[in-house]
Design a protein around this motif. Structure first.
Motif, PDB file in Angstrom:
ATOM      1  N   PHE A 185       0.860  -1.186   0.000  1.00 14.43           N
ATOM      2  CA  PHE A 185       0.000   0.000   0.000  1.00 14.43           C
ATOM      3  C   PHE A 185       0.897   1.238   0.000  1.00 14.43           C
ATOM      4  CE2 PHE A 185       0.915  -0.844   4.422  1.00 14.43           C
ATOM      5  CZ  PHE A 185       1.159   0.407   4.964  1.00 14.43           C
ATOM      6  N   GLY A 186       0.253   2.399  -0.220  1.00 17.30           N
ATOM      7  CA  GLY A 186       0.986   3.659  -0.155  1.00 17.30           C
ATOM      8  C   GLY A 186       2.004   3.814  -1.286  1.00 17.30           C
ATOM      9  N   PRO A 187       3.048   4.629  -1.033  1.00 24.38           N
ATOM     10  CA  PRO A 187       3.465   5.228   0.226  1.00 24.38           C
ATOM     11  C   PRO A 187       2.558   6.355   0.691  1.00 24.38           C
ATOM     12  CG  PRO A 187       4.864   6.005  -1.567  1.00 24.38           C
ATOM     13  CD  PRO A 187       3.971   4.951  -2.141  1.00 24.38           C
ATOM     14  N   CYS A 188       2.703   6.708   1.973  1.00 28.47           N
ATOM     15  CA  CYS A 188       1.942   7.822   2.521  1.00 28.47           C
ATOM     16  C   CYS A 188       2.353   9.116   1.826  1.00 28.47           C
ATOM     17  CB  CYS A 188       2.183   7.945   4.023  1.00 28.47           C
ATOM     18  SG  CYS A 188       1.519   6.578   5.006  1.00 28.47           S
ATOM     19  N   ILE A 189       1.476  10.102   1.908  1.00 31.60           N
ATOM     20  CA  ILE A 189       1.708  11.349   1.183  1.00 31.60           C
ATOM     21  C   ILE A 189       2.956  12.074   1.673  1.00 31.60           C
ATOM     22  CG2 ILE A 189      -0.650  11.674   0.428  1.00 31.60           C
ATOM     23  CD1 ILE A 189      -1.164  13.400   2.832  1.00 31.60           C
ATOM     24  N   ASP A 190       3.280  11.964   2.966  1.00 26.84           N
ATOM     25  CA  ASP A 190       4.494  12.627   3.452  1.00 26.84           C
ATOM     26  C   ASP A 190       5.741  11.919   2.928  1.00 26.84           C
ATOM     27  OD1 ASP A 190       3.907  10.400   5.027  1.00 26.84           O
ATOM     28  OD2 ASP A 190       4.631  11.310   6.890  1.00 26.84           O
ATOM     29  N   GLU A 191       5.673  10.588   2.813  1.00 28.45           N
ATOM     30  CA  GLU A 191       6.810   9.857   2.258  1.00 28.45           C
ATOM     31  C   GLU A 191       6.981  10.153   0.775  1.00 28.45           C
ATOM     32  OE1 GLU A 191       8.539   5.303   1.630  1.00 28.45           O
ATOM     33  OE2 GLU A 191       6.691   5.603   2.786  1.00 28.45           O
ATOM     34  N   ARG A 192       5.880  10.293   0.063  1.00 29.50           N
ATOM     35  CA  ARG A 192       5.967  10.630  -1.362  1.00 29.50           C
ATOM     36  C   ARG A 192       6.725  11.949  -1.541  1.00 29.50           C
ATOM     37  NH1 ARG A 192       1.929   7.843  -4.708  1.00 29.50           N
ATOM     38  NH2 ARG A 192       0.702   6.440  -3.400  1.00 29.50           N
TER      39      ARG A 192
END
Length: 326
Positions: A185-192
């Motif tokens: 899943f993801g990545p999370c928006i902060d990781e992106r």
């Protein structure tokens, strides 16, 4: 991607411009020479309907991809008959470098962010976890939307990302993806955002398709607003991101023949937002592009076609090349 929140509600409440006014603004703000692309679009169906409530939920995916790339659809020269333009927003087209010629993007780093992930549907607890985007907390990621036939936004964005990577690598760029369908899943928006920042990317583009109401049609590019709050400080990237976004919007119109959005952006194909973590947390030039509306049957038919997706990748590529070459 769907729209929710006070910024979008305020945008939707503004008086709608007439269709003729929207065309005038689009032509002035983007690429005068791309008017031919608009006329072609009108000839095959045009933009229609009035803006309705956005943010329709996506049904669970069926797993069926209605169109896979063919050799002809994957040709980098899919836009060879597109109308020429002298505007800054659509100059220096990103065609493949000739054999033996210097690679125009050698030394440049581009990060492509395919929106969402096909596995997000099976990891709702994970993607619903809140992360800090500077202006507040927001979900790690979302499932994205899909067409009525079940073709998901996640499959669309990854396919366009692969096509775009090929085109940019042909220009000599170093290309990184935030994910390649290789994680659950993801990545999370902060990781992106961190992936682009860590790569010290010269440009980052997040690829999406919208989930608005039927009758809402067309593409739009989302630009970062000036945000200085918490971990977010977009002030240094607002100017270059707008330049990047204008060039992508102009080339996308010219190459695909699709019209700018008829429901956001006032016909310019450009929208500024401060509620997207992927933009707020970026320290390098970055934009989102919503290539069309999956919940409209006419736009969905385009998005599901491999030949059109190649044109979409070509238009985005040419905008990036124009931006990086200055």
């Amino acid at each position: 991607m769907s729209y929710r929140g006070p910024e979008f509600d305020a945008l939707q409440s503004r008086p709608r411009r007439s269709r003729r006014a929207a065309l005038t603004v689009a032509a002035a703000a983007l690429v005068p020479g791309a008017l031919l692309g608009w006329l072609v679009y009108e000839a095959v169906g045009g933009s229609e309907g009035s803006g309705g409530p956005a943010g329709q939920a996506a049904p669970a995916p069926t797993g069926a991809d209605p169109s896979s790339p063919s050799p002809s659809a994957g040709s980098p020269s899919a836009s060879s008959t597109a109308a020429p333009t002298a505007s800054r927003s659509a100059d220096k087209p990103g065609t493949s470098a000739a054999p033996g010629a210097p690679a125009p993007l050698k030394g440049k780093v581009v990060v492509i962010d395919p929106g969402h992930n096909a596995g997000n549907f099976q990891h709702t607890a994970d993607i619903n976890r809140k992360v800090d985007i500077g202006t507040g907390l927001k979900e790690c990621d979302t499932t994205g939307t899909s067409t009525n036939a079940g073709y998901t936004e996640a499959k669309f964005t990854l396919d366009v990302a692969h096509r775009l990577r090929t085109l940019l690598e042909q220009q000599g760029a170093t290309v990184k993806l935030t994910h390649d369908g290789d994680r659950p899943f993801g990545p999370c928006i902060d990781e992106r955002a961190r992936i682009g920042n860590t790569a010290k990317a010269d440009a980052v583009v997040s690829i999406h398709a919208d989930g608005s109401a039927a009758g809402n049609r067309g593409y739009h590019v989302i630009l970062p607003a000036a945000v200085h709050q918490g971990a977010a400080d977009t002030r240094p990237i607002v100017g270059p991101s707008r330049d990047l976004g204008e060039r992508i919007a102009g080339n996308f119109l010219r190459v695909t023949g699709s019209a700018p959005s008829n429901y956001v952006g006032g016909g310019t194909g450009l929208v500024t937002r401060k509620d997207l973590g992927g933009l707020n947390l970026s320290t390098v030039p970055k934009v989102f592009i919503e290539c069309g509306n999956m919940r409209d049957s006419k736009d969905a038919a385009l998005l599901a076609g491999g030949a059109w997706r190649q044109k979409a990748a070509q238009g985005i590529s040419e905008g990036i090349v124009s931006f990086l070459r200055g």
